[in-house]
Design an enzyme around this catalytic site. Structure first.
Site, PDB file in Angstrom:
ATOM      1  N   HIS A   1      20.256 -33.957   3.603  1.00  0.00           N
ATOM      2  CA  HIS A   1      19.951 -34.315   4.982  1.00  0.00           C
ATOM      3  C   HIS A   1      18.980 -33.633   5.519  1.00  0.00           C
ATOM      4  CE1 HIS A   1      20.015 -37.225   8.251  1.00  0.00           C
ATOM      5  NE2 HIS A   1      20.019 -36.066   9.104  1.00  0.00           N
TER       6      HIS A   1
ATOM      7  N   ASP B   1      15.271 -34.349   7.405  1.00  0.00           N
ATOM      8  CA  ASP B   1      14.883 -34.245   8.758  1.00  0.00           C
ATOM      9  C   ASP B   1      13.616 -33.364   8.763  1.00  0.00           C
ATOM     10  OD1 ASP B   1      16.979 -35.313  10.271  1.00  0.00           O
ATOM     11  OD2 ASP B   1      18.202 -33.330  10.313  1.00  0.00           O
TER      12      ASP B   1
ATOM     13  N   HIS C   1      15.222 -28.838  13.506  1.00  0.00           N
ATOM     14  CA  HIS C   1      14.190 -29.426  14.110  1.00  0.00           C
ATOM     15  C   HIS C   1      13.324 -28.408  15.128  1.00  0.00           C
ATOM     16  CE1 HIS C   1      15.165 -33.419  12.944  1.00  0.00           C
ATOM     17  NE2 HIS C   1      16.468 -33.502  13.547  1.00  0.00           N
TER      18      HIS C   1
HETATM   19 ZN   LIG Z   1      18.925 -36.071  10.783  1.00  0.00          ZN
END
Ligand SMILES: [Zn+2]
Length: 297
Positions: free
Chosen positions: A236, A240, A263
């Site tokens: 995951h 992202d 992020h």
């Molecule tokens: Zn995510």
């Protein structure tokens, strides 16, 4: 590697709820002409404002990636953007009737599956690539994210969590439509039960549930079906990362190495890239040459 731009063959519709807002939302991905890029349109607002999916439109990354333009926002775009990048969709108009995109099952699979069902069409314009020319690295404490020149698009990610079911996980993926669909798109977002309780108390994660998040407590996974992959967590993170770098607005030729990144850190590398223009150029990779005559015999 696709050398010509692509768009969806026909419109794709997905409905669901926003993970933070809890609000129902319908999203329609429509075909768009060459050199259009990915643009969101808020059909619920007067004059239906358009928001291009570009790094310079990012207004917030604290809980989700939020894009904004002229007072209109669209939130939690990262998994759909990862789908466009992973499925090599260069051009699309994405209509949404609320500010937050649907979280679906917490992965990019429902989007990727819907796109693959209608298929993509190749367009007459060449794809312009963002080509890494020199390495660029950013580091802080034990976190780092770096990018290097490469002939394809590769991501290596490492995560480290002090949790018995996660621990240290590393994975390298050569990003293409096949690896995205099979190895990455199905990996769901994850969180810890105590964080989830905290977010709920603060009016966030209203749409969050075991249907769209892998939830861990001290020693176990609360979701009935367990994990989709043993290393679903690092997969995951790669998903992202693909979403974050899709905001370059063009396909990438480079190798990303991310260690305990997220992020915020990925966006710092993007910022550093735009500030260090000697590290990259944009252009068109060579078209494959017809096989030399001697090889025909
Ligand atoms: Zn995510």
């Amino acid at each position: 590697m696709y050398l010509f731009q692509r768009t969806v063959a026909s419109p794709v519709t997905c409905t669901g709820v926003g993970v933070h807002s809890g609000k129902p939302v319908t999203l329609v991905v429509k075909p768009a002409p060459p050199n259009h890029g990915i643009k969101f349109v808020r059909t619920d607002l007067r004059d239906a404002p358009r928001i291009p999916a570009l790094f310079r439109m990012v207004t917030d990354t604290s809980l989700a990636t939020v894009l904004g333009s002229n007072g209109a926002i669209v939130s939690t775009v990262e998994h759909l953007m990862a789908c466009f990048s992973g499925m090599a969709v260069d051009n699309a108009l994405v209509e949404v009737d609320a500010y937050e995109l649907p979280i679906m099952d917490g992965s990019a699979f429902p989007f990727a599956d819907a796109v693959s069902r209608v298929g993509c069409v190749e367009q007459e314009a060449r794809r312009c690539f963002f080509i890494i020319k020199k390495p660029l690295e950013i580091e802080e404490d034990d976190r780092s994210v770096s990018i290097y020149p490469a002939s394809g698009y590769t991501i290596s990610a490492t995560i480290e969590y002090d949790h018995p079911l996660i621990g240290t996980q590393s994975r390298t993926v050569e990003v293409n439509t096949e690896t995205f669909m099979n190895d990455i798109s199905k990996a769901r977002t994850f969180g810890f039960y105590h964080e989830y309780e905290y977010l709920k108390q603060h009016g966030l994660a209203r749409g969050g549930s075991l249907d769209n998040t892998v939830v861990l407590d001290g020693s176990s996974i609360l979701n009935e079906g367990g994990l989709r992959f043993d290393d679903e967590f690092v997969r995951h993170k790669i998903l992202d990362c693909i979403g974050d770098f899709s905001l370059l607005g063009m396909p990438l030729l480079g190798r990303i190495v991310a260690c305990k990144s997220g992020h915020l850190f990925n966006h710092r590398l993007l910022e550093a890239l735009f500030a260090n223009k000697e590290c990259w150029e944009t252009g068109f990779p060579e078209l494959p040459q017809p096989a030399a005559k001697a090889l025909a015999f």
